[in-house]
Motif scaffolding. Structure first.
Motif, PDB file in Angstrom:
ATOM      1  N   THR A  30       6.458  -6.454   2.260  1.00  0.00           N
ATOM      2  CA  THR A  30       6.346  -5.113   2.629  1.00  0.00           C
ATOM      3  C   THR A  30       6.326  -4.501   3.384  1.00  0.00           C
ATOM      4  O   THR A  30       6.285  -3.247   3.734  1.00  0.00           O
ATOM      5  N   THR A 117      -1.907  -4.215  -4.725  1.00  0.00           N
ATOM      6  CA  THR A 117      -2.064  -3.472  -5.222  1.00  0.00           C
ATOM      7  C   THR A 117      -0.445  -3.868  -4.074  1.00  0.00           C
ATOM      8  O   THR A 117      -0.217  -2.848  -3.234  1.00  0.00           O
ATOM      9  N   TRP A 118       0.514  -4.635  -4.133  1.00  0.00           N
ATOM     10  CA  TRP A 118       1.874  -3.886  -3.163  1.00  0.00           C
ATOM     11  C   TRP A 118       2.637  -3.101  -2.719  1.00  0.00           C
ATOM     12  O   TRP A 118       2.977  -2.478  -1.980  1.00  0.00           O
ATOM     13  N   GLN A 119       2.412  -2.151  -3.574  1.00  0.00           N
ATOM     14  CA  GLN A 119       3.044  -0.648  -3.766  1.00  0.00           C
ATOM     15  C   GLN A 119       2.453   0.296  -2.951  1.00  0.00           C
ATOM     16  O   GLN A 119       3.288   0.683  -2.122  1.00  0.00           O
ATOM     17  N   ASP A 210       6.561   8.520 -10.594  1.00  0.00           N
ATOM     18  CA  ASP A 210       7.744   7.207 -10.794  1.00  0.00           C
ATOM     19  C   ASP A 210       8.828   8.100 -11.044  1.00  0.00           C
ATOM     20  O   ASP A 210      10.259   7.329 -10.567  1.00  0.00           O
ATOM     21  N   HIS A 214       6.796   9.363  -4.753  1.00  0.00           N
ATOM     22  CA  HIS A 214       5.687   9.376  -4.146  1.00  0.00           C
ATOM     23  C   HIS A 214       6.157  10.409  -3.099  1.00  0.00           C
ATOM     24  O   HIS A 214       4.558  11.134  -3.300  1.00  0.00           O
ATOM     25  N   SER A 527       6.685  -4.924 -14.705  1.00  0.00           N
ATOM     26  CA  SER A 527       6.639  -3.517 -13.564  1.00  0.00           C
ATOM     27  C   SER A 527       7.203  -4.013 -12.050  1.00  0.00           C
ATOM     28  O   SER A 527       7.220  -2.142 -11.846  1.00  0.00           O
ATOM     29  N   PHE A 528       7.199  -4.796 -12.332  1.00  0.00           N
ATOM     30  CA  PHE A 528       8.194  -4.985 -10.714  1.00  0.00           C
ATOM     31  C   PHE A 528       9.805  -4.953 -11.265  1.00  0.00           C
ATOM     32  O   PHE A 528      10.458  -4.109 -10.562  1.00  0.00           O
ATOM     33  N   GLU A 531      11.127  -0.811 -11.241  1.00  0.00           N
ATOM     34  CA  GLU A 531      11.336   0.341 -10.341  1.00  0.00           C
ATOM     35  C   GLU A 531      12.550  -0.061  -9.587  1.00  0.00           C
ATOM     36  O   GLU A 531      12.662   0.607  -8.757  1.00  0.00           O
ATOM     37  N   ASN A 535      13.282   1.640  -6.625  1.00  0.00           N
ATOM     38  CA  ASN A 535      11.966   0.485  -5.615  1.00  0.00           C
ATOM     39  C   ASN A 535      12.122  -0.217  -4.528  1.00  0.00           C
ATOM     40  O   ASN A 535      12.248  -1.609  -4.737  1.00  0.00           O
ATOM     41  N   GLU A 537      11.082  -2.065  -2.189  1.00  0.00           N
ATOM     42  CA  GLU A 537       9.967  -2.566  -2.540  1.00  0.00           C
ATOM     43  C   GLU A 537       9.271  -3.483  -3.195  1.00  0.00           C
ATOM     44  O   GLU A 537       9.009  -4.755  -3.520  1.00  0.00           O
ATOM     45  N   ASP A 538      10.206  -2.844  -4.964  1.00  0.00           N
ATOM     46  CA  ASP A 538      10.025  -3.979  -5.997  1.00  0.00           C
ATOM     47  C   ASP A 538      10.558  -5.012  -6.560  1.00  0.00           C
ATOM     48  O   ASP A 538      10.540  -5.815  -6.144  1.00  0.00           O
TER      49      ASP A 538
END
Length: 615
Positions: A30, A117-119, A210, A214, A527-528, A531, A535, A537-538
């Motif tokens: 991350t 919450t890694w995001q 989403d 962001h 949830s991963f 995205e 995304n 990061e995911d």
């Protein structure tokens, strides 16, 4: 000798201290995407050595580590020549007040609760690095300009802004909000008047984040803050008849949550006027990055002293009222009231109806196939419960499963699904279809001492080999009591069933514990997967989970797969076992049988993949 900290223009260095290699790996993935250099330590002793060698710009400290605890490491860092101002963030699974106080007493700058919450971890670390650098700049300025009173006052003001104001919007932050509300309560108490707290939450704000990113969401929050600041000035309110409100304070608590504190409140109608004005102001169309957007707020209102006489109770009740406003259609305000218990009565009625659902044959089992895209075959199904209400039709699992868990009915539902699924798998086996079936085990059911016997009974009555039954439980269930759960999982494994960890990546599993557990498979949380199209990061977290599973010789499957792109990215990363609407929705046993008999290549998704591959 301590190393001299790197110049601020250089790449920032963060020391990650955790005895769990999984956490360190995910933190590295991350933070490196935020252009941050990461150095690691596996215990407290190594953490101090690495700190002395590298003098990092920020330290992430796990509380529980060998040799020295995170608290002890933090205290030593604070006593070192260069350690007074380095941000130290405690990472802990305990969020009780005593643990938080202990962290701050040891010198911690902040704390981070597990599950992480890694995001938002990267953004949060970036923010603290910026704040830390600003703080160091201020200290140098104070030393250089200490004889200049005017400059000193400016620096003190900058420090105050860092402590009391939101970095994104410039509004007062949670700390100032707490102090303002405390003053409002004290003033109202002295003068025998009321105070009001308006809790504002933007409706469906996540949708903007989403779909548009962001950065767009941050700009939208800034626009909302500007609307509130410019259109809720006291003079503006006075022209609209709110002449009994002599004080008002606005704050952003975080995310898309804002608050307004009002004092000198004589009657609730005045508060209602302010709430209406807030809705009117925020709901105006706004242009952000060439997009015209309309966002509406839901507002919960709590009144002192009617709805509470301290900060926590007022905030809690205002939050309750806000959710009640959302439930009634969003874009509106709602005063807190004891009459909100009507919702509790509604839940009680549903609970009573749910109790009768099993006996009345209202529950259904739907089966969702799981596939292996590399071998192009079905590898099993997951059994999912559905409620066909005689009056209301299909009730969403999101509505009745939490109710079943709260009421304890989930144990009976779990057992009913288990028996149905075992009999169906046995029926398929008699037809020549060897199809493992997965059933979910709830937290309450998992804790029951007779769980193993009930599973044995279900297998025996259905004449189903244990190897065709897969038990799915969430990561948080397994990690809740590691010693007891290891014994329970071992008993289940010795029966011949396979064990799968559901929603993996959302909890706080420790690699050292996972190695001890008899787990066959981890399921990457949807949830991963949702995205990974856009995304990075995911995607990095997904790759880390796949790598960890490979290391521990566990199978890995991704749930919630809905697109060709997700399939391709997961398969390329080494995850070929997939489940989701892209392949098949949950379906009744009859259609599941037809699907299994037709085979993988008959799926529309298989044809899409074949077309995509040929192109």
């Amino acid at each position: 000798m301590h190393a001299v900290p790197a110049p601020l223009t250089e790449k920032p260095v963060v020391l990650v201290c955790d005895d769990d290699i999984t956490i360190r790996l995910m933190m590295r993935e991350t933070l490196e995407r935020e252009v941050i250099t990461v150095i690691e330590a596996a215990d407290g002793k190594q953490a101090l050595e690495m700190y002395k060698q590298h003098s990092p710009d920020l330290v992430l400290l796990d509380v529980s580590m060998p040799h020295f605890s995170g608290y002890e490491v933090c205290e030593v860092i604070r006593q070192s020549p260069l350690g007074a101002d380095v941000p130290v963030v405690m990472v802990t699974s305990s969020d009780d007040l005593s643990s938080i106080n202990r962290a701050y007493e040891s010198g911690a700058t902040d704390f981070l609760a597990k599950p992480i919450t890694w995001q938002i971890l990267g953004q949060r670390v970036r923010y603290m690095l910026r704040a830390s650098r600003a703080f160091r700049d201020l200290k140098r300025n104070e030393e250089r300009l200490k004889r200049n009173e005017e400059h000193l006052k400016q620096n003190e003001e900058r420090l105050r802004v860092l402590a009391y104001f939101d970095n994104l919007t410039g509004l007062p932050n949670r700390q100032m909000f707490n102090e303002d509300l405390q003053r409002s309560i004290a003033q109202a108490k002295r003068e025998g008047l009321k105070a009001a707290l308006l809790f504002i939450d933007l409706d469906q704000f996540k949708r903007f984040n989403d779909t548009l990113g962001h950065a767009f969401g941050d700009k939208l929050l800034n626009r909302v803050a500007e609307q509130l600041k410019t259109r809720l000035r006291p003079g503006d309110l006075l022209t609209r008849g709110v002449d009994r409100l002599e004080d008002m304070s606005l704050a952003r608590l975080g995310g898309d949550e804002f608050t307004i504190c009002l004092t000198q409140v004589a009657q609730n109608e005045d508060v209602a006027r302010v709430a209406s004005r807030v809705i009117e102001s925020i709901s105006q169309p706004m242009v952000v990055d060439s997009y015209e957007v309309v966002v509406t707020p839901s507002i919960g209102i709590a009144i002192y002293p009617d709805d509470g006489d301290e900060i926590d109770s007022l905030l809690k009740n205002a939050d309750t009222a806000m959710y009640n406003a959302k439930a009634k259609g969003r874009g509106r305000f709602q005063f807190y009231s004891g009459e909100m218990n009507a919702r509790a009565l509604q839940r009680l009625r549903m609970e009573n109806e749910l109790r009768k659902a099993i006996d009345n044959n209202e529950l259904r089992v739907a089966y969702q196939p799981k596939v292996d895209v590399q071998q192009r075959k079905f590898i099993g199904v997951e059994a999912l419960v559905r409620w066909d209400h005689p009056k209301h039709g299909i009730v969403s699992p999101a509505e009745f499963i939490p109710l079943a868990e709260e009421s304890g009915l989930i144990v009976d539902i779990d057992n009913w699904v288990l028996h149905k699924a075992c009999h169906q798998a046995s029926e398929w086996l008699n037809m020549g279809i060897t199809c493992p079936v997965a059933v979910n085990v709830s937290a309450l059911n998992f804790k029951k001492t007779n769980l193993v016997e009930r599973i044995k009974t279900a297998l025996r009555e259905a004449d189903l080999p244990a190897s065709l039954l897969e038990l799915e439980m969430t990561e948080s269930i397994v990690m809740s009591d590691i010693e007891l759960n290891t014994e329970r999982l071992t008993q289940l494994k010795e029966m011949g069933t396979s064990i799968s960890i559901d929603d993996f990546g959302t909890g706080y599993s420790s690699l050292s514990y996972l190695r001890r557990l008899p787990i066959d498979q981890v399921k990457i949380d949807r949830s991963f997967v949702n995205e990974i199209d856009c995304n990075n990061e995911d995607m990095a977290i997904v790759k880390a989970i796949i790598a960890m599973s490979t290391t521990l010789k566990m199978e890995v499957i991704a749930e919630g797969v809905e697109t060709t792109t997700q399939t391709e990215k997961l398969s390329k990363a080494g995850c070929h076992r997939l489940q989701g609407f892209f392949y098949a929705k949950p379906m009744p046993a009859k259609f599941a049988t037809e699907t299994l008999l037709a085979g993988f290549d008959a799926l529309p998704a298989a044809k899409k993949l074949a077309t995509a591959t040929s192109n």
